[in-house]
Design an enzyme around this catalytic site. Structure first.
Site, PDB file in Angstrom:
ATOM      1  N   ASP A  70      -1.803   6.085   6.287  1.00 15.13           N
ATOM      2  CA  ASP A  70      -3.096   5.992   5.755  1.00 15.13           C
ATOM      3  C   ASP A  70      -3.161   4.769   6.415  1.00 15.13           C
ATOM      4  O   ASP A  70      -2.634   3.378   6.659  1.00 15.13           O
ATOM      5  CB  ASP A  70      -2.724   5.332   4.738  1.00 15.13           C
ATOM      6  N   LYS A  91     -12.269  -1.176   6.114  1.00 17.74           N
ATOM      7  CA  LYS A  91     -11.956  -2.576   6.643  1.00 17.74           C
ATOM      8  C   LYS A  91     -12.296  -2.545   8.829  1.00 17.74           C
ATOM      9  O   LYS A  91     -12.933  -3.776   9.217  1.00 17.74           O
ATOM     10  CB  LYS A  91     -10.136  -2.384   7.378  1.00 17.74           C
ATOM     11  N   TRP A 117       1.146  -0.738  -0.050  1.00 20.35           N
ATOM     12  CA  TRP A 117       0.345  -0.302  -0.285  1.00 20.35           C
ATOM     13  C   TRP A 117       0.541   1.084   0.183  1.00 20.35           C
ATOM     14  O   TRP A 117       0.248   2.163  -0.592  1.00 20.35           O
ATOM     15  CB  TRP A 117      -0.635   0.315   1.171  1.00 20.35           C
TER      16      TRP A 117
HETATM   17  C1  LIG Z   1      -7.773  -1.507   2.056  1.00 19.00           C
HETATM   18  C2  LIG Z   1      -6.119  -0.160   1.718  1.00 19.00           C
HETATM   19  C3  LIG Z   1      -6.314   0.472   0.544  1.00 19.00           C
HETATM   20  C4  LIG Z   1      -7.295   0.404  -0.647  1.00 19.00           C
HETATM   21  O1  LIG Z   1      -8.363   1.497   0.190  1.00 19.00           O
HETATM   22  P1  LIG Z   1      -9.379   1.016  -1.393  1.00 19.00           P
HETATM   23  O2  LIG Z   1     -10.810   2.211  -0.421  1.00 19.00           O
HETATM   24  O3  LIG Z   1      -9.815   0.149  -2.141  1.00 19.00           O
HETATM   25  O4  LIG Z   1      -8.922   2.407  -2.464  1.00 19.00           O
HETATM   26  C5  LIG Z   1      -5.399   1.358   0.817  1.00 19.00           C
HETATM   27  N1  LIG Z   1      -4.390   1.233   1.731  1.00 19.00           N
HETATM   28  C6  LIG Z   1      -4.384   0.651   2.789  1.00 19.00           C
HETATM   29  C7  LIG Z   1      -3.686   0.391   4.054  1.00 19.00           C
HETATM   30  C8  LIG Z   1      -5.405  -0.515   2.570  1.00 19.00           C
HETATM   31  O5  LIG Z   1      -5.722  -1.371   3.655  1.00 19.00           O
END
Ligand SMILES: *Cc1c(COP(=O)(O)O)cnc(C)c1O
Length: 360
Positions: free
Chosen positions: A172, A196, A102
Protein backbone atom coordinates in the site's frame (compact mmCIF):
# COMPACT_ATOMS: atom_id res chain seq x y z
CA UNK A 1 -6.06 35.92 2.17
CA UNK A 2 -3.68 33.91 0.04
CA UNK A 3 -2.85 30.22 -0.35
CA UNK A 4 -0.80 28.92 2.55
CA UNK A 5 1.77 26.17 2.73
CA UNK A 6 -0.47 23.15 3.19
CA UNK A 7 0.91 20.38 5.43
CA UNK A 8 -2.28 18.30 5.32
CA UNK A 9 -1.80 14.52 5.44
CA UNK A 10 -4.57 13.96 2.91
CA UNK A 11 -6.34 15.14 0.95
CA UNK A 12 -3.05 16.94 0.52
CA UNK A 13 -1.54 19.83 -1.40
CA UNK A 14 -1.43 19.54 -5.17
CA UNK A 15 1.24 21.27 -7.26
CA UNK A 16 0.14 24.85 -7.85
CA UNK A 17 1.00 24.60 -11.58
CA UNK A 18 -1.45 21.70 -11.84
CA UNK A 19 -4.24 23.60 -10.11
CA UNK A 20 -3.67 26.60 -12.37
CA UNK A 21 -3.83 24.48 -15.49
CA UNK A 22 -7.01 22.77 -14.27
CA UNK A 23 -8.49 26.18 -13.51
CA UNK A 24 -7.55 27.55 -16.94
CA UNK A 25 -9.21 24.66 -18.77
CA UNK A 26 -12.06 23.96 -16.37
CA UNK A 27 -14.82 25.30 -18.63
CA UNK A 28 -13.48 24.09 -21.94
CA UNK A 29 -11.04 21.22 -22.17
CA UNK A 30 -9.08 20.99 -25.43
CA UNK A 31 -11.47 21.22 -28.32
CA UNK A 32 -14.32 19.56 -26.38
CA UNK A 33 -16.30 22.82 -25.87
CA UNK A 34 -17.14 21.37 -22.46
CA UNK A 35 -15.34 20.56 -19.25
CA UNK A 36 -13.32 17.36 -19.04
CA UNK A 37 -15.81 16.40 -16.30
CA UNK A 38 -18.70 16.69 -18.74
CA UNK A 39 -17.61 14.44 -21.58
CA UNK A 40 -17.97 10.72 -22.22
CA UNK A 41 -15.28 8.50 -20.77
CA UNK A 42 -15.72 6.37 -23.89
CA UNK A 43 -15.08 9.19 -26.36
CA UNK A 44 -11.76 9.25 -28.19
CA UNK A 45 -10.55 12.42 -26.43
CA UNK A 46 -10.95 11.00 -22.96
CA UNK A 47 -9.54 7.62 -24.00
CA UNK A 48 -6.45 9.44 -25.27
CA UNK A 49 -6.13 11.27 -21.95
CA UNK A 50 -6.50 8.02 -20.02
CA UNK A 51 -3.90 6.23 -22.12
CA UNK A 52 -1.47 9.13 -21.82
CA UNK A 53 -1.84 9.20 -18.03
CA UNK A 54 -1.12 5.49 -17.87
CA UNK A 55 1.90 5.85 -20.16
CA UNK A 56 3.31 8.73 -18.10
CA UNK A 57 2.99 6.70 -14.90
CA UNK A 58 4.61 3.71 -16.62
CA UNK A 59 7.49 5.96 -17.73
CA UNK A 60 7.91 7.51 -14.27
CA UNK A 61 8.10 4.17 -12.44
CA UNK A 62 9.53 2.10 -15.31
CA UNK A 63 6.59 -0.28 -14.89
CA UNK A 64 7.50 -3.60 -16.56
CA UNK A 65 5.38 -4.71 -19.53
CA UNK A 66 3.93 -7.68 -17.63
CA UNK A 67 2.09 -5.40 -15.18
CA UNK A 68 -1.32 -3.78 -15.66
CA UNK A 69 -1.98 -0.25 -14.45
CA UNK A 70 -5.55 0.23 -13.21
CA UNK A 71 -7.40 3.44 -12.33
CA UNK A 72 -9.98 2.36 -9.75
CA UNK A 73 -12.31 3.90 -7.17
CA UNK A 74 -13.21 3.42 -3.54
CA UNK A 75 -10.08 4.76 -1.86
CA UNK A 76 -7.28 2.54 -0.62
CA UNK A 77 -9.60 1.32 2.13
CA UNK A 78 -11.96 -0.45 -0.25
CA UNK A 79 -8.99 -2.35 -1.62
CA UNK A 80 -8.00 -3.51 1.88
CA UNK A 81 -11.03 -5.81 1.45
CA UNK A 82 -11.03 -6.27 -2.30
CA UNK A 83 -7.43 -7.52 -2.41
CA UNK A 84 -8.07 -10.64 -0.30
CA UNK A 85 -11.34 -11.20 -2.18
CA UNK A 86 -9.37 -11.46 -5.40
CA UNK A 87 -6.15 -13.10 -4.37
CA UNK A 88 -6.80 -15.44 -1.45
CA UNK A 89 -9.14 -18.27 -0.67
CA UNK A 90 -10.99 -18.06 2.63
CA UNK A 91 -8.94 -20.81 4.21
CA UNK A 92 -5.65 -19.57 2.83
CA UNK A 93 -3.02 -17.75 4.87
CA UNK A 94 -2.24 -14.11 4.08
CA UNK A 95 0.68 -12.46 5.88
CA UNK A 96 0.47 -8.88 7.16
CA UNK A 97 3.34 -6.83 8.54
CA UNK A 98 2.04 -4.31 11.06
CA UNK A 99 3.95 -1.04 11.07
CA UNK A 100 1.18 1.38 11.98
CA UNK A 101 -2.47 2.30 11.76
CA UNK A 102 -2.93 1.70 8.03
CA UNK A 103 -1.42 -1.77 8.03
CA UNK A 104 -3.58 -2.61 11.06
CA UNK A 105 -6.66 -1.51 9.14
CA UNK A 106 -5.65 -3.47 6.07
CA UNK A 107 -5.26 -6.64 8.16
CA UNK A 108 -8.60 -6.07 9.91
CA UNK A 109 -10.49 -5.67 6.65
CA UNK A 110 -8.96 -8.88 5.30
CA UNK A 111 -10.04 -10.94 8.34
CA UNK A 112 -13.49 -12.01 7.14
CA UNK A 113 -12.02 -13.02 3.77
CA UNK A 114 -8.87 -15.02 4.44
CA UNK A 115 -6.77 -16.50 7.24
CA UNK A 116 -4.89 -13.40 8.35
CA UNK A 117 -1.52 -14.00 10.00
CA UNK A 118 0.51 -11.22 11.59
CA UNK A 119 3.97 -12.01 10.27
CA UNK A 120 5.59 -9.18 12.21
CA UNK A 121 4.48 -6.22 14.25
CA UNK A 122 6.14 -3.11 15.64
CA UNK A 123 3.17 -2.38 17.93
CA UNK A 124 5.39 -2.97 20.99
CA UNK A 125 7.46 0.09 20.02
CA UNK A 126 4.30 2.16 19.57
CA UNK A 127 5.10 1.90 15.85
CA UNK A 128 8.36 3.77 16.04
CA UNK A 129 10.37 1.32 13.92
CA UNK A 130 10.20 -1.26 11.11
CA UNK A 131 10.48 -4.86 12.37
CA UNK A 132 13.75 -6.40 11.12
CA UNK A 133 13.11 -8.67 8.15
CA UNK A 134 15.08 -11.50 9.79
CA UNK A 135 12.48 -11.65 12.58
CA UNK A 136 9.43 -11.97 10.29
CA UNK A 137 7.46 -15.18 10.61
CA UNK A 138 6.35 -15.78 7.02
CA UNK A 139 4.18 -18.66 5.84
CA UNK A 140 5.61 -20.05 2.57
CA UNK A 141 2.08 -21.11 1.54
CA UNK A 142 0.60 -17.63 2.08
CA UNK A 143 -1.25 -16.06 -0.83
CA UNK A 144 0.71 -12.85 -0.35
CA UNK A 145 2.65 -10.70 2.11
CA UNK A 146 1.17 -7.24 2.68
CA UNK A 147 3.28 -4.26 3.72
CA UNK A 148 2.66 -0.53 4.07
CA UNK A 149 5.90 1.06 2.83
CA UNK A 150 5.00 4.43 4.34
CA UNK A 151 2.78 4.75 7.41
CA UNK A 152 1.16 8.14 7.01
CA UNK A 153 -0.01 8.60 10.61
CA UNK A 154 3.12 7.84 12.62
CA UNK A 155 5.62 8.70 9.91
CA UNK A 156 7.42 5.37 9.58
CA UNK A 157 8.88 4.30 6.24
CA UNK A 158 10.61 1.24 4.82
CA UNK A 159 13.83 2.40 3.21
CA UNK A 160 14.37 -1.01 1.58
CA UNK A 161 12.02 -3.44 -0.11
CA UNK A 162 11.79 -6.65 1.96
CA UNK A 163 12.55 -9.93 0.21
CA UNK A 164 9.65 -12.36 0.56
CA UNK A 165 11.01 -15.06 -1.74
CA UNK A 166 8.39 -16.80 -3.83
CA UNK A 167 5.44 -15.33 -1.91
CA UNK A 168 4.05 -12.30 -3.80
CA UNK A 169 4.70 -8.97 -2.08
CA UNK A 170 1.83 -6.45 -1.98
CA UNK A 171 2.35 -2.81 -0.98
CA UNK A 172 0.00 0.00 0.00
CA UNK A 173 2.06 2.90 -1.33
CA UNK A 174 -0.64 5.56 -0.89
CA UNK A 175 1.64 8.04 0.84
CA UNK A 176 4.99 7.34 -0.81
CA UNK A 177 4.29 6.63 -4.50
CA UNK A 178 6.23 8.98 -6.81
CA UNK A 179 8.24 10.44 -3.91
CA UNK A 180 11.32 8.42 -4.88
CA UNK A 181 12.26 5.59 -7.25
CA UNK A 182 10.29 2.41 -6.66
CA UNK A 183 11.37 -0.99 -8.02
CA UNK A 184 7.99 -2.23 -9.22
CA UNK A 185 9.41 -5.63 -10.15
CA UNK A 186 9.99 -6.46 -6.48
CA UNK A 187 6.25 -6.27 -5.86
CA UNK A 188 3.44 -8.34 -7.34
CA UNK A 189 0.91 -5.63 -6.55
CA UNK A 190 1.07 -1.97 -5.56
CA UNK A 191 -1.85 0.30 -4.85
CA UNK A 192 -2.31 3.89 -3.79
CA UNK A 193 -5.15 6.16 -2.84
CA UNK A 194 -4.54 9.26 -4.93
CA UNK A 195 -4.98 12.04 -2.39
CA UNK A 196 -1.39 12.22 -1.17
CA UNK A 197 0.94 12.31 -4.18
CA UNK A 198 -1.31 11.78 -7.21
CA UNK A 199 -4.50 13.81 -7.22
CA UNK A 200 -7.93 14.02 -5.62
CA UNK A 201 -9.37 11.45 -3.21
CA UNK A 202 -11.56 8.62 -4.46
CA UNK A 203 -9.20 7.57 -7.23
CA UNK A 204 -6.96 4.55 -6.63
CA UNK A 205 -4.04 3.57 -8.84
CA UNK A 206 -3.11 -0.11 -8.86
CA UNK A 207 -0.11 -1.75 -10.53
CA UNK A 208 -0.54 -5.51 -10.69
CA UNK A 209 1.44 -8.34 -12.29
CA UNK A 210 -0.44 -10.17 -15.05
CA UNK A 211 -0.09 -13.68 -13.61
CA UNK A 212 -1.83 -12.59 -10.42
CA UNK A 213 -4.95 -11.55 -12.30
CA UNK A 214 -5.43 -15.16 -13.33
CA UNK A 215 -6.19 -15.94 -9.68
CA UNK A 216 -9.24 -13.66 -9.47
CA UNK A 217 -12.24 -15.92 -8.73
CA UNK A 218 -14.71 -16.12 -11.60
CA UNK A 219 -17.68 -16.09 -9.24
CA UNK A 220 -16.88 -12.64 -7.83
CA UNK A 221 -19.29 -9.89 -8.80
CA UNK A 222 -17.65 -8.22 -11.80
CA UNK A 223 -17.35 -4.86 -10.12
CA UNK A 224 -15.08 -6.35 -7.45
CA UNK A 225 -13.03 -8.41 -9.87
CA UNK A 226 -9.67 -6.89 -10.81
CA UNK A 227 -9.30 -9.13 -13.87
CA UNK A 228 -12.55 -7.66 -15.21
CA UNK A 229 -11.35 -4.12 -14.55
CA UNK A 230 -8.09 -4.89 -16.33
CA UNK A 231 -9.89 -6.47 -19.30
CA UNK A 232 -12.07 -3.36 -19.64
CA UNK A 233 -9.22 -0.83 -19.39
CA UNK A 234 -10.52 0.37 -15.99
CA UNK A 235 -13.78 1.34 -17.69
CA UNK A 236 -16.04 -1.42 -16.45
CA UNK A 237 -18.25 1.41 -15.23
CA UNK A 238 -17.87 5.19 -15.31
CA UNK A 239 -14.45 5.92 -13.86
CA UNK A 240 -13.52 8.96 -11.78
CA UNK A 241 -12.80 11.02 -14.89
CA UNK A 242 -11.91 14.22 -13.03
CA UNK A 243 -9.46 12.33 -10.80
CA UNK A 244 -7.93 10.56 -13.78
CA UNK A 245 -7.47 13.90 -15.56
CA UNK A 246 -5.81 15.51 -12.53
CA UNK A 247 -3.60 12.46 -11.98
CA UNK A 248 -2.48 12.85 -15.60
CA UNK A 249 -1.54 16.49 -14.97
CA UNK A 250 0.38 15.50 -11.83
CA UNK A 251 2.28 12.77 -13.71
CA UNK A 252 3.29 15.36 -16.33
CA UNK A 253 4.33 17.72 -13.55
CA UNK A 254 6.52 15.06 -11.89
CA UNK A 255 8.11 14.36 -15.28
CA UNK A 256 8.80 18.07 -15.76
CA UNK A 257 10.51 18.19 -12.33
CA UNK A 258 12.92 15.50 -13.55
CA UNK A 259 10.99 12.38 -12.57
CA UNK A 260 11.23 10.33 -9.41
CA UNK A 261 15.01 10.66 -9.08
CA UNK A 262 14.69 14.44 -8.89
CA UNK A 263 11.67 14.06 -6.59
CA UNK A 264 13.76 11.92 -4.25
CA UNK A 265 16.49 14.59 -4.03
CA UNK A 266 13.87 17.25 -3.38
CA UNK A 267 12.14 15.13 -0.72
CA UNK A 268 15.35 14.05 0.96
CA UNK A 269 16.43 17.69 1.27
CA UNK A 270 13.10 18.67 2.83
CA UNK A 271 13.15 15.76 5.27
CA UNK A 272 16.75 16.44 6.29
CA UNK A 273 15.99 20.09 6.93
CA UNK A 274 13.00 19.34 9.15
CA UNK A 275 14.35 16.32 11.07
CA UNK A 276 17.72 18.04 11.45
CA UNK A 277 16.08 21.03 13.05
CA UNK A 278 13.79 18.94 15.30
CA UNK A 279 16.65 16.76 16.57
CA UNK A 280 18.91 19.72 17.29
CA UNK A 281 16.22 21.91 18.81
CA UNK A 282 16.15 20.43 22.31
CA UNK A 283 12.50 21.48 22.21
CA UNK A 284 10.61 19.46 19.61
CA UNK A 285 10.74 15.68 19.44
CA UNK A 286 10.14 12.98 16.81
CA UNK A 287 9.83 9.49 18.34
CA UNK A 288 10.65 7.40 15.25
CA UNK A 289 13.93 5.47 14.96
CA UNK A 290 16.17 7.40 12.58
CA UNK A 291 16.51 4.51 10.13
CA UNK A 292 12.72 4.28 9.74
CA UNK A 293 11.75 7.93 9.48
CA UNK A 294 9.36 8.88 6.71
CA UNK A 295 10.31 11.39 4.04
CA UNK A 296 6.65 12.29 3.63
CA UNK A 297 5.06 12.54 7.09
CA UNK A 298 6.90 14.07 10.02
CA UNK A 299 5.12 13.89 13.38
CA UNK A 300 6.57 15.93 16.23
CA UNK A 301 5.63 16.89 19.75
CA UNK A 302 6.16 20.04 21.77
CA UNK A 303 7.61 19.93 25.30
CA UNK A 304 4.15 20.36 26.85
CA UNK A 305 0.77 19.37 25.45
CA UNK A 306 -0.80 22.59 26.65
CA UNK A 307 1.26 24.46 24.03
CA UNK A 308 -0.38 22.56 21.15
CA UNK A 309 -3.39 24.84 20.73
CA UNK A 310 -1.22 27.95 20.70
CA UNK A 311 1.19 26.41 18.18
CA UNK A 312 -1.68 25.51 15.88
CA UNK A 313 -3.36 28.87 16.11
CA UNK A 314 -0.15 30.82 15.45
CA UNK A 315 1.11 28.54 12.68
CA UNK A 316 -2.24 28.79 10.88
CA UNK A 317 -2.10 32.58 11.17
CA UNK A 318 1.41 32.45 9.68
CA UNK A 319 0.04 30.58 6.64
CA UNK A 320 1.29 27.13 7.70
CA UNK A 321 -1.81 24.99 7.37
CA UNK A 322 -3.07 21.69 8.82
CA UNK A 323 -0.22 20.85 11.20
CA UNK A 324 -2.43 19.14 13.78
CA UNK A 325 -1.25 15.58 14.44
CA UNK A 326 -3.52 12.59 13.95
CA UNK A 327 -5.89 12.01 16.87
CA UNK A 328 -4.22 8.64 17.54
CA UNK A 329 -0.85 10.28 18.17
CA UNK A 330 -1.43 13.88 19.25
CA UNK A 331 1.11 16.67 18.80
CA UNK A 332 1.83 17.89 15.29
CA UNK A 333 2.43 16.32 11.92
CA UNK A 334 3.92 18.01 8.89
CA UNK A 335 3.15 16.13 5.68
CA UNK A 336 5.67 17.20 3.09
CA UNK A 337 4.59 15.39 -0.06
CA UNK A 338 5.97 16.07 -3.54
CA UNK A 339 3.95 19.27 -3.97
CA UNK A 340 5.46 20.93 -0.86
CA UNK A 341 8.31 23.21 -1.91
CA UNK A 342 11.53 23.46 0.10
CA UNK A 343 10.57 27.07 0.91
CA UNK A 344 7.47 25.75 2.68
CA UNK A 345 9.57 23.53 4.95
CA UNK A 346 12.00 26.41 5.54
CA UNK A 347 9.07 28.65 6.52
CA UNK A 348 7.89 25.96 8.96
CA UNK A 349 11.35 25.60 10.51
CA UNK A 350 11.65 29.39 10.88
CA UNK A 351 8.26 29.49 12.59
CA UNK A 352 9.18 26.57 14.89
CA UNK A 353 12.42 28.32 15.95
CA UNK A 354 10.60 31.51 16.71
CA UNK A 355 7.85 29.69 18.61
CA UNK A 356 10.40 27.76 20.70
CA UNK A 357 12.25 30.98 21.56
CA UNK A 358 9.03 32.60 22.72
CA UNK A 359 7.70 29.59 24.64
CA UNK A 360 10.78 28.09 26.29
C1 LIG B 1 -4.60 7.70 3.28
C2 LIG B 1 -4.21 6.28 3.32
C3 LIG B 1 -5.13 5.24 3.17
C4 LIG B 1 -6.62 5.46 3.08
O1 LIG B 1 -7.03 5.98 1.91
P1 LIG B 1 -8.59 6.21 1.63
O2 LIG B 1 -8.56 6.81 0.27
O3 LIG B 1 -9.12 7.14 2.68
O4 LIG B 1 -9.27 4.90 1.69
C5 LIG B 1 -4.66 3.94 3.18
N1 LIG B 1 -3.35 3.67 3.33
C6 LIG B 1 -2.44 4.65 3.50
C7 LIG B 1 -1.00 4.30 3.66
C8 LIG B 1 -2.83 5.98 3.49
O5 LIG B 1 -1.93 6.95 3.64
Amino acid sequence: MSRGYNFSAGPAALPEDVLRQAQAELLEWGSARASVMEISHRGKDFIALAEQAEQDLRDLLAVPANYKVLFLQGGATQHFAQIPMNFARRDQAVDYVLTGDWSEKAAKEAKPLARVRIAASAADSNYARIPARAAWDLDPTAAYVHVTPNETIRGVEFHEVPDTGAVPLFGDVSSTILSRPLDVSKYALLYAGAQKNIGPSGLVVMIVRDDLLERCPRDLPKIFNYAEHAAQGSMLNTPNTWGWYLAGLVFKWVKAQGGVVAMAEHNRAKAQLLYGYIDGSGYYRNPVEKSARSWMNVPFTLPREDLDAKFLEESEAAGLLALKGHRAVGGMRASIYNAMPLEGVQALVDFMKDFAARNG
